[in-house]
Design an enzyme around this catalytic site. Structure first.
Site, PDB file in Angstrom:
ATOM      1  CE1 TYR A  18     -12.436  -8.614  41.778  1.00  9.50           C
ATOM      2  CE2 TYR A  18     -12.819  -7.070  39.941  1.00  9.50           C
ATOM      3  CZ  TYR A  18     -13.027  -8.258  40.622  1.00  9.50           C
ATOM      4  OH  TYR A  18     -14.298  -8.756  40.263  1.00  9.50           O
TER       5      TYR A  18
ATOM      6  NE  ARG B  75     -28.239   8.759  30.699  1.00  5.40           N
ATOM      7  CZ  ARG B  75     -28.345  10.404  30.197  1.00  5.40           C
ATOM      8  NH1 ARG B  75     -27.388  10.837  30.431  1.00  5.40           N
ATOM      9  NH2 ARG B  75     -29.121  10.594  29.341  1.00  5.40           N
TER      10      ARG B  75
ATOM     11  CG  ASP C  37      -9.322  -1.528  44.713  1.00  3.55           C
ATOM     12  OD1 ASP C  37     -10.302  -1.311  45.770  1.00  3.55           O
ATOM     13  OD2 ASP C  37      -9.632  -1.941  43.756  1.00  3.55           O
TER      14      ASP C  37
ATOM     15  CE  LYS D  22     -15.926  -7.774  45.777  1.00  2.00           C
ATOM     16  NZ  LYS D  22     -14.696  -7.580  45.097  1.00  2.00           N
TER      17      LYS D  22
HETATM   18  C1  LIG Z   1     -14.402  -7.023  43.667  1.00  2.00           C
HETATM   19  C2  LIG Z   1     -13.428  -6.002  43.507  1.00  2.00           C
HETATM   20  C3  LIG Z   1     -13.457  -5.050  42.555  1.00  2.00           C
HETATM   21  C4  LIG Z   1     -14.593  -4.809  41.473  1.00  2.00           C
HETATM   22  O1  LIG Z   1     -15.830  -4.722  41.982  1.00  2.00           O
HETATM   23  P1  LIG Z   1     -17.063  -5.015  41.506  1.00  2.00           P
HETATM   24  O2  LIG Z   1     -18.114  -4.168  42.769  1.00  2.00           O
HETATM   25  O3  LIG Z   1     -17.165  -6.704  41.488  1.00  2.00           O
HETATM   26  O4  LIG Z   1     -17.399  -4.508  40.184  1.00  2.00           O
HETATM   27  C5  LIG Z   1     -12.269  -4.140  42.258  1.00  2.00           C
HETATM   28  N1  LIG Z   1     -11.206  -4.017  43.253  1.00  2.00           N
HETATM   29  C6  LIG Z   1     -11.356  -5.235  44.160  1.00  2.00           C
HETATM   30  C7  LIG Z   1      -9.977  -5.133  45.254  1.00  2.00           C
HETATM   31  C8  LIG Z   1     -12.291  -5.938  44.267  1.00  2.00           C
HETATM   32  O5  LIG Z   1     -12.201  -7.024  45.438  1.00  2.00           O
END
Ligand SMILES: *Cc1c(COP(=O)(O)O)cnc(C)c1O
Length: 376
Positions: free
Chosen positions: A102, A47, A174, A199
């Site tokens: 998001y 962990r 982000d 993504k």
């Molecule tokens: C998908 C997404 C997230 C969250 O990510 P996960 O891997 O689904 O938890 C956060 N910010 C943006 C801009 C996203 O497109």
């Protein structure tokens, strides 16, 4: 410094060693042989650390901050990375979040408020985020381009304003949509570059992953502590798959940006398509700012068809493009975003993610699906 393609291929890969594999396999271990003092052990318990994470973390840090040392912490999802950064806030402190980011951010906001953090929200385009900044700000969270509306904010300008008003404020970006090849928030002055690697970074639609990168050792240590304490850890297999896929990141990002622009160009020729957005389109409201701070404009195109049924007919008529959520994968996807209920978008709003297929095939598919949806 090497180019993006070279860096993506070599990032986090160990020096060549005789008879060793070029990319070490995933290390599956709950514990490690541990003689003596655990404080000096690079790996003790699963962990706390794992060599497969370490390799991926080196790679992500190198991509987000080429030429300057940075630290990445990987998480089992983008939201786990967001939660780790939000955990830095204490009761009584203030955060500024986008109101068009998001779809989980409103829920994350509610959690912050439960903990006594003051939250102000503002849209990504225009000057509202600048206006929301004040001396009490401890965290400015930016998402640019925003998902799904594709607005863009000027990271450097916001960092400068936050620094002058509130010297202790952290600015986090982000970077999910742009990827580190498309945009490098740390070079634009941000303290943290965070993302959902689920993504475009992983890009193969088979792994959930998140990360936070900073150039500050103390910040890095606090995020690592949070991960160890909450137990939100990435599986070694997922880390290994994501690292393996980084070798093609530059190829994918470049091809997907070209395909997105081609699809956007086609969509722009049809009168039933409204609100077409892609930061790479010269006429897009975000283009000027995007062109200053981005090197690739991403794979996402958003637009609005006349109503829900029209959008559903369009999605059903696509042959190469899967009706699915998420974005950034090698296979094109599209979805009617309103079906989730979260995003403040019209019923006919479609988020389209261009994959790595041939641009001509995608354009032809979009054209025939638009015709089918019109009932032509
Ligand atoms: C998908 C997404 C997230 C969250 O990510 P996960 O891997 O689904 O938890 C956060 N910010 C943006 C801009 C996203 O497109």
């Amino acid at each position: 410094m090497t180019g993006d393609g070279t860096r993506a291929v070599h990032a986090g890969i160990p020096e060549a060693e005789a008879y060793r594999p070029p990319v070490p396999g995933p290390v599956l271990a709950a514990h490690y042989h541990l003689p003596g003092d655990p404080a000096v052990a690079p790996y003790s318990y699963g962990r706390t650390g794992n060599p497969t994470w370490t390799a991926l973390e080196r790679a992500v840090a190198e991509l987000e901050s080429p030429g300057e040392a940075a630290h990445a912490v990987v998480f089992p999802s983008g939201m786990a990375a967001v939660s780790a950064v939000f955990s830095l806030l204490r009761p009584g402190e203030a955060a500024v979040l986008p109101c068009d980011g998001y779809q989980m951010l409103p829920r994350a906001r509610a959690r912050l408020e439960e903990r006594g953090v003051t939250v102000r929200v503002a849209p990504t385009g225009g000057d509202a985020q600048l206006d929301a900044l004040d001396a009490d700000v401890r965290l400015l969270w930016l998402e640019t381009p925003s998902n799904p509306g594709l607005d863009v904010c000027d990271i450097r300008r916001l960092v400068d304003r936050a620094r002058s008003l509130a010297p202790g404020a952290l600015v986090a970006v982000d970077n999910t949509l742009a990827t580190p090849l498309g945009q490098r928030p740390l070079e634009l002055g941000a303290d943290l570059a965070c993302a959902s690697g689920t993504k475009a970074l992983n890009g193969h639609g088979d792994v959930l992953l998140g990360y936070a990168v900073s150039r500050d050792a103390e910040l890095d240590a606090r995020l690592r502590e949070w991960r160890t304490e909450t137990g939100a850890i990435l599986g070694p297999m997922e880390a290994w798959l994501a690292h393996r896929g980084l070798a093609t990141l530059q190829l994918r990002v470049e091809r997907q940006a070209v395909n997105a622009l081609a699809v956007a160009g086609e969509l722009g020729r049809h009168p039933e398509v409204a609100g077409l957005r892609h930061p790479g389109l010269p006429g897009d409201p975000a283009h000027e700012t995007a062109a200053r701070q981005m090197r690739y404009f991403g794979c996402v195109v958003s637009f609005t068809l006349p109503d829900r049924e029209h959008a559903e007919r369009f999605l059903a008529a696509l042959r190469l493009v899967h009706d699915a959520t998420s974005f950034g994968g090698v296979r094109s996807t599209a979805e009617r975003r309103r079906r989730w209920g979260g995003d403040p978008v019209p019923e006919g709003f479609v988020r389209f993610s261009a994959g790595v297929e041939d641009a001509a095939d995608l354009v032809a598919d979009v054209r025939q699906a638009l015709a089918a949806a019109r009932g032509a």
